[in-house]
Design a protein around this motif. Structure first.
Motif, PDB file in Angstrom:
ATOM      1  N   ASP A 180       0.807  -1.226   0.000  1.00 48.47           N
ATOM      2  CA  ASP A 180       0.000   0.000   0.000  1.00 48.47           C
ATOM      3  C   ASP A 180       0.839   1.274   0.000  1.00 48.47           C
ATOM      4  O   ASP A 180       0.296   2.373   0.122  1.00 48.47           O
ATOM      5  CB  ASP A 180      -0.922   0.024   1.219  1.00 48.47           C
ATOM      6  N   LEU A 181       2.165   1.150  -0.111  1.00 45.07           N
ATOM      7  CA  LEU A 181       3.003   2.348  -0.094  1.00 45.07           C
ATOM      8  C   LEU A 181       2.638   3.264  -1.265  1.00 45.07           C
ATOM      9  O   LEU A 181       2.387   2.792  -2.379  1.00 45.07           O
ATOM     10  CB  LEU A 181       4.482   1.963  -0.190  1.00 45.07           C
ATOM     11  N   PRO A 182       2.606   4.577  -1.025  1.00 44.81           N
ATOM     12  CA  PRO A 182       2.215   5.511  -2.093  1.00 44.81           C
ATOM     13  C   PRO A 182       3.283   5.579  -3.186  1.00 44.81           C
ATOM     14  O   PRO A 182       4.464   5.319  -2.954  1.00 44.81           O
ATOM     15  CB  PRO A 182       2.086   6.849  -1.359  1.00 44.81           C
ATOM     16  N   PRO A 221      18.852  -5.993 -12.476  1.00 40.60           N
ATOM     17  CA  PRO A 221      18.319  -7.046 -11.593  1.00 40.60           C
ATOM     18  C   PRO A 221      17.584  -6.484 -10.388  1.00 40.60           C
ATOM     19  O   PRO A 221      16.571  -7.041  -9.952  1.00 40.60           O
ATOM     20  CB  PRO A 221      19.572  -7.825 -11.180  1.00 40.60           C
ATOM     21  N   ASP A 222      18.080  -5.364  -9.815  1.00 41.42           N
ATOM     22  CA  ASP A 222      17.380  -4.722  -8.694  1.00 41.42           C
ATOM     23  C   ASP A 222      15.992  -4.247  -9.119  1.00 41.42           C
ATOM     24  O   ASP A 222      15.006  -4.416  -8.395  1.00 41.42           O
ATOM     25  CB  ASP A 222      18.190  -3.533  -8.168  1.00 41.42           C
ATOM     26  N   LEU A 223      15.925  -3.620 -10.306  1.00 43.64           N
ATOM     27  CA  LEU A 223      14.634  -3.141 -10.793  1.00 43.64           C
ATOM     28  C   LEU A 223      13.668  -4.292 -11.057  1.00 43.64           C
ATOM     29  O   LEU A 223      12.476  -4.207 -10.757  1.00 43.64           O
ATOM     30  CB  LEU A 223      14.837  -2.325 -12.069  1.00 43.64           C
ATOM     31  N   LEU A 224      14.202  -5.393 -11.597  1.00 44.89           N
ATOM     32  CA  LEU A 224      13.354  -6.560 -11.844  1.00 44.89           C
ATOM     33  C   LEU A 224      12.844  -7.156 -10.530  1.00 44.89           C
ATOM     34  O   LEU A 224      11.682  -7.554 -10.423  1.00 44.89           O
ATOM     35  CB  LEU A 224      14.132  -7.606 -12.627  1.00 44.89           C
ATOM     36  N   ALA A 225      13.729  -7.226  -9.525  1.00 43.09           N
ATOM     37  CA  ALA A 225      13.313  -7.752  -8.220  1.00 43.09           C
ATOM     38  C   ALA A 225      12.254  -6.850  -7.594  1.00 43.09           C
ATOM     39  O   ALA A 225      11.283  -7.325  -6.987  1.00 43.09           O
ATOM     40  CB  ALA A 225      14.528  -7.881  -7.304  1.00 43.09           C
ATOM     41  N   PHE A 226      12.437  -5.545  -7.731  1.00 43.41           N
ATOM     42  CA  PHE A 226      11.459  -4.581  -7.213  1.00 43.41           C
ATOM     43  C   PHE A 226      10.100  -4.812  -7.883  1.00 43.41           C
ATOM     44  O   PHE A 226       9.065  -4.898  -7.219  1.00 43.41           O
ATOM     45  CB  PHE A 226      11.963  -3.161  -7.472  1.00 43.41           C
ATOM     46  N   ALA A 227      10.109  -4.952  -9.219  1.00 43.36           N
ATOM     47  CA  ALA A 227       8.859  -5.121  -9.957  1.00 43.36           C
ATOM     48  C   ALA A 227       8.176  -6.437  -9.623  1.00 43.36           C
ATOM     49  O   ALA A 227       6.944  -6.551  -9.704  1.00 43.36           O
ATOM     50  CB  ALA A 227       9.123  -5.037 -11.454  1.00 43.36           C
ATOM     51  N   ALA A 228       8.968  -7.453  -9.234  1.00 40.07           N
ATOM     52  CA  ALA A 228       8.401  -8.774  -8.946  1.00 40.07           C
ATOM     53  C   ALA A 228       7.847  -8.887  -7.528  1.00 40.07           C
ATOM     54  O   ALA A 228       7.240  -9.910  -7.181  1.00 40.07           O
ATOM     55  CB  ALA A 228       9.471  -9.847  -9.162  1.00 40.07           C
ATOM     56  N   THR A 229       8.021  -7.849  -6.716  1.00 41.38           N
ATOM     57  CA  THR A 229       7.600  -7.931  -5.316  1.00 41.38           C
ATOM     58  C   THR A 229       6.086  -8.098  -5.177  1.00 41.38           C
ATOM     59  O   THR A 229       5.608  -8.969  -4.448  1.00 41.38           O
ATOM     60  CB  THR A 229       8.061  -6.673  -4.549  1.00 41.38           C
ATOM     61  N   CYS A 230       5.340  -7.267  -5.884  1.00 46.40           N
ATOM     62  CA  CYS A 230       3.870  -7.353  -5.830  1.00 46.40           C
ATOM     63  C   CYS A 230       3.302  -6.517  -6.968  1.00 46.40           C
ATOM     64  O   CYS A 230       4.012  -5.698  -7.561  1.00 46.40           O
ATOM     65  CB  CYS A 230       3.336  -6.866  -4.475  1.00 46.40           C
ATOM     66  N   PRO A 231       2.022  -6.701  -7.298  1.00 41.34           N
ATOM     67  CA  PRO A 231       1.440  -5.973  -8.430  1.00 41.34           C
ATOM     68  C   PRO A 231       1.532  -4.456  -8.296  1.00 41.34           C
ATOM     69  O   PRO A 231       1.756  -3.759  -9.292  1.00 41.34           O
ATOM     70  CB  PRO A 231      -0.023  -6.440  -8.440  1.00 41.34           C
ATOM     71  N   SER A 232       1.342  -3.918  -7.095  1.00 41.47           N
ATOM     72  CA  SER A 232       1.371  -2.453  -6.950  1.00 41.47           C
ATOM     73  C   SER A 232       2.772  -1.904  -7.178  1.00 41.47           C
ATOM     74  O   SER A 232       2.945  -0.822  -7.741  1.00 41.47           O
ATOM     75  CB  SER A 232       0.851  -2.048  -5.566  1.00 41.47           C
ATOM     76  N   TRP A 233       3.811  -2.654  -6.771  1.00 38.77           N
ATOM     77  CA  TRP A 233       5.176  -2.207  -7.015  1.00 38.77           C
ATOM     78  C   TRP A 233       5.513  -2.305  -8.497  1.00 38.77           C
ATOM     79  O   TRP A 233       6.213  -1.455  -9.040  1.00 38.77           O
ATOM     80  CB  TRP A 233       6.158  -3.028  -6.179  1.00 38.77           C
ATOM     81  N   ARG A 234       5.018  -3.357  -9.136  1.00 38.80           N
ATOM     82  CA  ARG A 234       5.246  -3.470 -10.584  1.00 38.80           C
ATOM     83  C   ARG A 234       4.566  -2.319 -11.318  1.00 38.80           C
ATOM     84  O   ARG A 234       5.111  -1.765 -12.270  1.00 38.80           O
ATOM     85  CB  ARG A 234       4.718  -4.808 -11.096  1.00 38.80           C
ATOM     86  N   ALA A 235       3.378  -1.943 -10.872  1.00 38.44           N
ATOM     87  CA  ALA A 235       2.672  -0.827 -11.491  1.00 38.44           C
ATOM     88  C   ALA A 235       3.441   0.479 -11.322  1.00 38.44           C
ATOM     89  O   ALA A 235       3.451   1.331 -12.220  1.00 38.44           O
ATOM     90  CB  ALA A 235       1.269  -0.700 -10.900  1.00 38.44           C
TER      91      ALA A 235
END
Length: 381
Positions: A9-11, A26-40
């Motif tokens: 839920d982080l803004p 790889p850091d950006l990919l890991a960030f995006a894979a964390t959850c749908p809202s982070w990928r968005a």
């Protein structure tokens, strides 16, 4: 903040501040894979393709047997070739990818494959643009292998693809594939089953760049144009005068167009292939006057530009390169074995192991060392 239920839920403002501090793909990919809202949040992050240096794809560099090999991404084409990938932000990390085996990789020992008659037209928005002499074009994602076929070109006889580029990421509604065949430019929107023929009066586009949501093109005569995509494709010539520091329009023997933040640049040097003793120059398009002018730029400020050996491939730009150990105000070029940084306006300095620098700029069907940003970092929200 009291209403937040968890990390998901982080803004966006807070997530954006984290994205700006990530130090590798790889850091950006890991960030995006964390959850749908982070990928968005990654998807909607502005200018994410300039956050990190592009990856250097090196088809001719053999795999390193002393390091563990990651399993390359698979694709839907049977025959593939492994390519070494260099990440300037993580030079000690070994990476490779697999690209389809097309004509430039074929030899007497290679089994025949479906793309043996396809040649490289360009690399654009993370995709190889391939074509054969029977009017067929194919877009292949460099890192995922996903392929998209374009409609058959409406030309007679065998063809040679001189230039190709996308006007936007494939996920964008403004994504058209532009190809230069003979004396004509052809445009086809992703998903369309036809082509539109649109060309400047005195030639075809040799360079294409997107700057502030507008598509700019340059022809062989160094004339500049805006390509309007809506409501229909229309090509508008821009009158441009030369800066006093440019002797004539051929001042730069091999010019490229590059978009660096608020600057639309024409970059190049006074020789076709830069080497020891040569310096890159840059000229900014100034539209505050009528007609517009190319004005010499002394500094790229906090930007670096990456130029591939194949002159058809659009330069890529990176903001704040010092965050990953790079250098501002530099043009990064690659030859067959390594990369070289040219400080703008200054000739490169060789070292004891490599006192001479030579970058052979060319154009052909062979796959050369190429700077690439993965397609997902161009994706539209």
């Amino acid at each position: 903040m009291s209403t937040l239920q968890g990390w998901a839920d982080l803004p966006n403002d807070l997530l954006y501040s984290v994205v700006a501090r990530l130090g590798s793909f790889p850091d950006l990919l890991a960030f995006a894979a964390t959850c749908p809202s982070w990928r968005a949040s990654i998807s909607s992050y502005p200018s994410k393709s300039t956050l990190l240096p592009p990856l250097l794809l090196q088809p001719g560099v053999p795999a390193c047997s002393s390091r563990p090999r990651p399993r390359p991404l698979s694709n839907n084409l049977v025959l593939r070739r492994s390519c070494h990938v260099t990440d300037l932000a993580n030079k000690d990390t070994y990476m490779c990818c697999q690209i389809p085996q097309f004509a430039c990789f074929c030899d007497s020992k290679s089994p025949s494959g479906p793309l043996d008659e396809f040649f490289l037209g360009s690399v654009s928005y993370g995709h190889l643009v391939l074509a054969n002499r029977q009017q067929s074009c194919l877009l292949v994602d460099v890192f995922t292998g996903v392929s998209v076929s374009a409609p058959q070109l409406p030309v007679n006889g065998r063809i040679l693809l001189n230039y190709a580029a996308l006007t936007a990421p494939l996920s964008s509604p403004n994504s058209y594939l532009l190809v230069n065949v003979g004396r004509h430019n052809f445009f086809s929107r992703d998903g369309s089953d036809s082509w539109l023929r649109r060309s400047p009066r005195n030639g075809t586009f040799k360079k294409l760049v997107v700057f502030k949501d507008q598509v700019f093109g340059m022809d062989h005569d160094r004339m500049l144009y805006i390509v309007h995509l809506e409501p229909r494709i229309r090509i508008q010539k821009i009158a441009v005068h030369l800066d006093g520091s440019m002797a004539n329009k051929w001042h730069l023997k091999q010019p490229w167009l590059a978009a660096c933040g608020d600057m639309l640049l024409m970059v190049g040097c006074q020789k076709h292939s830069p080497s020891t003793g040569d310096a890159f120059e840059a000229f900014r398009l100034d539209v505050s006057t009528e007609p517009a002018r190319w004005v010499k730029v002394e500094k790229l400020e906090n930007w670096a530009i990456f130029i591939s050996i194949d002159k058809r491939i659009q330069p890529l730009c990176c903001m704040n390169p010092e965050t990953w150990g790079g250098r501002c105000n530099c043009i990064y070029c690659c030859n067959r074995k390594e990369w070289v940084a040219f400080e703008l306006g200054q000739p490169p300095q060789g070292d004891a192991s490599n006192p001479k620098v030579y970058i052979h700029i060319n154009c052909g069907s062979m796959m050369q060392p190429t700077w690439v940003v993965p397609s997902m970092f161009y994706s539209c929200p």
